[in-house]
Enzyme design. Structure first.
Site, PDB file in Angstrom:
ATOM      1  N   GLN A 165      92.759  34.541 131.793  1.00  0.00           N
ATOM      2  CA  GLN A 165      92.000  34.625 132.956  1.00  0.00           C
ATOM      3  C   GLN A 165      91.038  35.647 133.290  1.00  0.00           C
ATOM      4  OE1 GLN A 165      95.834  34.654 135.642  1.00  0.00           O
ATOM      5  NE2 GLN A 165      94.352  35.882 136.823  1.00  0.00           N
ATOM      6  N   HIS A 209     102.772  40.935 147.647  1.00  0.00           N
ATOM      7  CA  HIS A 209     103.473  40.384 146.941  1.00  0.00           C
ATOM      8  C   HIS A 209     105.189  40.041 147.474  1.00  0.00           C
ATOM      9  CE1 HIS A 209     100.682  42.184 143.634  1.00  0.00           C
ATOM     10  NE2 HIS A 209     100.622  40.891 143.292  1.00  0.00           N
TER      11      HIS A 209
HETATM   12  O1  PAF Z   1      97.113  35.865 141.690  1.00  0.00           O
HETATM   13  C1  PAF Z   1      97.370  36.292 140.483  1.00  0.00           C
HETATM   14  O2  PAF Z   1      98.200  37.416 140.554  1.00  0.00           O
HETATM   15  C2  PAF Z   1      97.440  35.241 139.434  1.00  0.00           C
HETATM   16  O3  PAF Z   1      96.157  34.792 139.149  1.00  0.00           O
HETATM   17  C3  PAF Z   1      98.295  34.454 139.220  1.00  0.00           C
HETATM   18  C4  PAF Z   1      98.471  33.417 140.230  1.00  0.00           C
HETATM   19  C5  PAF Z   1      99.738  35.178 138.905  1.00  0.00           C
HETATM   20  C6  PAF Z   1      98.108  33.703 137.637  1.00  0.00           C
HETATM   21  O4  PAF Z   1      98.142  34.908 136.898  1.00  0.00           O
END
Ligand code: PAF
Length: 280
Positions: A61, A37
């Protein structure tokens, strides 16, 4: 770093930057931050004046069998990392702020075709959730650029397609996968692995490297995939898929393709790991 929760606060902070003519780089995350990140933040800093990150564990998701309640939540440590990385604003909305009518009544965004294959096949509705939240966050933040990690290769392709299809004025910056010294792709889900499983998980990248080597000698994709699958299973992991694809369309590769991506997903202990390699 200013942390904002509400949409009104976010818009007012962003307006003050825009009024000064500053460009905005965006790094959306679900928290539990690692070096991967932070490399997105670094990339955003290279492409924009101001970096906004978001932390939102997006319920849309997660599938019915996926345990969102146990997803690691490490907000205080995450904040410290983002401050050290030079992020100016952190957006941490609640599900009630993002989906005030509830998930069932929420308008969604879905990229056709791709959303049902590979990870979309094993995780029904996952990509609808990803493109919906990313679209919503893009509308809220209105960034000039947004950074996404290539470990989630299919996700990057889908977001790129959504941005093109919906004419969003945002440049998507794909960022190379960060790896442990062992080759294991960094992921929040690695925290589900014990030491033995972590060791086992390193095989995924090694098998991808084996596929790379085989592809330099042969174009018998199905045969290579079949052996790769049995190699993953032989390590004690359980293959979800390992597929050799066209790097742009993600269709199964054909012998005349010059740019390939090998997409892989495997279950290891409680974690479902994904990884990929690109081959030109
Ligand atoms: O890759 C992720 O951490 C997630 O899929 C995202 C892009 C933040 C969307 O919730």
């Amino acid at each position: 770093m200013k942390t904002v929760k509400s949409i009104a606060e976010l818009r007012s902070v962003l307006k003050s930057f825009r009024d000064k003519g500053l460009t905005i780089g965006f790094v959306p995350t679900m928290g539990n931050l690692h070096q991967g990140h932070l490399s997105l933040v670094d990339a955003a800093k290279q492409h924009a004046d101001i970096v906004i990150a978001s932390i939102f564990i997006n319920p849309m998701q997660f599938g019915v069998n996926e345990d969102i309640d146990n997803y690691p939540r490490t907000l205080e440590q995450d904040k410290a990392k983002l401050i050290a990385a030079g992020v100016e604003v952190l957006f941490t909305p609640t599900p009630e702020i993002i989906y005030p009518k509830g998930l069932d009544k929420q308008t969604f965004v879905e990229v056709p075709g791709l959303s049902g294959s590979y990870c979309g096949e094993s995780r029904k509705g996952h990509f609808r959730g990803v493109t919906t939240i990313v679209c919503k966050l893009f509308n809220l933040v209105q960034p000039d650029i947004a950074c996404f990690g290539l470990k989630d290769y299919q996700q990057v392709q889908m977001i790129q397609t959504m941005v093109e299809d919906l004419s969003m004025p945002i440049k998507i910056v794909p960022v190379a996968t960060k790896r442990e010294a062992t080759g294991l792709a960094m992921s929040s889900r690695n925290s589900y692995l014990n030491d033995t499983e972590k060791q086992q998980a390193t095989n995924l990248y090694q098998i991808l490297q084996w596929v790379r080597l085989r592809l330099s000698e042969s174009r018998d994709f199905e045969h290579i995939e079949m052996i790769a699958r049995s190699k993953i299973d032989a390590t004690g992991m359980r293959t979800d898929y390992i597929d050799i694809c066209n790097a742009q369309t993600l269709e199964p590769a054909s012998p005349e393709d010059t740019s390939l991506v090998v997409l892989a997903a495997a279950h290891c202990g409680k974690a479902r790991l994904i990884d990929n390699i690109q081959i030109d």
